[in-house]
Structures are given as C-alpha cells and as structure tokens.
Scaffold this active site. Structure first.
Site, PDB file in Angstrom:
ATOM      1  N   SER A  91       0.850  -1.188   0.000  1.00 30.59           N
ATOM      2  CA  SER A  91       0.000   0.000   0.000  1.00 30.59           C
ATOM      3  C   SER A  91       0.884   1.236   0.000  1.00 30.59           C
ATOM      4  O   SER A  91       2.005   1.206   0.520  1.00 30.59           O
ATOM      5  CB  SER A  91      -0.871  -0.008   1.260  1.00 30.59           C
ATOM      6  OG  SER A  91      -1.451   1.250   1.488  1.00 30.59           O
ATOM      7  N   TYR A 118      -0.491   0.450  10.534  1.00 31.76           N
ATOM      8  CA  TYR A 118      -0.824  -0.041   9.185  1.00 31.76           C
ATOM      9  C   TYR A 118       0.346   0.255   8.244  1.00 31.76           C
ATOM     10  O   TYR A 118       0.768  -0.604   7.466  1.00 31.76           O
ATOM     11  CB  TYR A 118      -2.117   0.612   8.685  1.00 31.76           C
ATOM     12  CG  TYR A 118      -2.570   0.079   7.356  1.00 31.76           C
ATOM     13  CD1 TYR A 118      -3.188  -1.162   7.267  1.00 31.76           C
ATOM     14  CD2 TYR A 118      -2.385   0.805   6.184  1.00 31.76           C
ATOM     15  CE1 TYR A 118      -3.604  -1.666   6.041  1.00 31.76           C
ATOM     16  CE2 TYR A 118      -2.794   0.312   4.965  1.00 31.76           C
ATOM     17  CZ  TYR A 118      -3.409  -0.923   4.893  1.00 31.76           C
ATOM     18  OH  TYR A 118      -3.811  -1.417   3.680  1.00 31.76           O
TER      19      TYR A 118
END
Length: 181
Positions: A91, A118
C-alpha cells in the site's frame, strides 16, 4: 474451480495466530510438493488497539508476520517450482513510516496509532520482498500496490476511509474494486 479445472479446497487460516499459520503450512506441505504462487493478500486496518495471541500489535501480526511466516514455512515448496513467485499486497501507506525500531511491532496502548501501525505493516511487507529476492534468487518476490479502493477494509474504518477518499493528493491512487483486483 472452473478456471483451474480442479476442485477448490477451503482451509482455515488465522494470520494473526502464528500457530494457525504453522498448521496451515503443514497442511499445504502434506498435500502439495510444490507451490507455484503464494499470493499474500489478506489484510486488516482497524482503529482499535489489539494484540495477537502471541502479543504482537494486530496490524503487524496479520499484515506482515503471518505472511512472512507462511512464506518462510513454504520456502522449500516454492523453491521446487520452476517459476515460484511470492506476491505481497502492499500500500502507499508505507510512506507514513519515517523510522523503524523493534518496539513498533508491539507498541504500548498509549503510543498506539492505527495509521502508523498499518504503514509499518505495509513497509515491512515491501522490505520482505526485497530481502526475499536477495536470499532466495530462484523464487521471485514482489510487492504490489493495488491503489486505494472502496473495499470492506476501508468501510470498516471510517477515519481511514475519510482520509483516503477526501484528500486531494490521493486522487491519482484511487481505484474501483475491479481496477484494484
């Protein structure tokens, strides 16, 4: 099933639990001598502070450690393939990482930031792919960023969804779920 011409088998796997990952890998080894492709696509993002069964921060456990252990345990089977590949979904969130230290894998609840955790999980996934290629040159490893898509991952985290879909600088990375796939 139709695409492969074979019956699909569903096997339980909890990536947050390293014992579950080891059991899953043992089952794959028992049934298959070779693994051609390992697609590490599972992920989670939550604003809640949670620890895995082994005491790791949940983003790190699910998005990185479980995948790392699975690839490590299936290394021989991947190496037996004539074209073994490990593809990890990453990501653009890895860019929030400005530093790394081991305490980030299990931060104190008072220091918890879901976006940092994250981002850490996605940064370590990229580093895993780079290091995997160095250590295992006969198996190709890569990290792929599918872009930002309105999936259940984002819908389960309203703060993340708002940040991803309303920030003008992120517009070029936005995708439909079909485009991201």
């Amino acid at each position: 099933e139709a695409a492969l011409g074979k019956a699909a088998t569903v096997v339980p796997l909890d990536l947050s639990d390293l014992d579950s990952v080891a059991q899953f890998a043992a089952g794959v080894k028992a049934q298959h001598g070779t693994v051609d492709l390992l697609l590490l696509n599972a992920g989670m993002a939550t604003p809640r502070y949670e620890l895995s069964k082994q005491g790791f921060e949940m983003h790190f456990a699910v998005n990185y450690l479980g995948h790392f252990l699975l690839a490590r345990l299936l290394g021989e089977e991947l190496g037996r393939s004539s074209d073994g590949r490990v593809v990890t979904m990453s990501s653009c969130a890895h860019k929030v990482m400005t530093r790394f230290n081991a305490t980030l894998a299990s931060p104190a609840e008072s220091a918890y930031s879901w976006s940092a955790q994250y981002g850490l999980s996605k940064a370590t996934s990229i580093l895993f792919s780079v290091e995997h290629n160095r250590r295992h040159p006969t198996v190709t490893a890569c990290a792929a960023d599918p872009g930002i898509a309105p999936t259940s991952l984002l819908r389960s985290n309203p703060a993340m969804e708002a940040a991803m879909f309303h920030h003008p600088l992120l517009a070029p990375a936005r995708r439909t779920p079909a485009q991201a796939a």
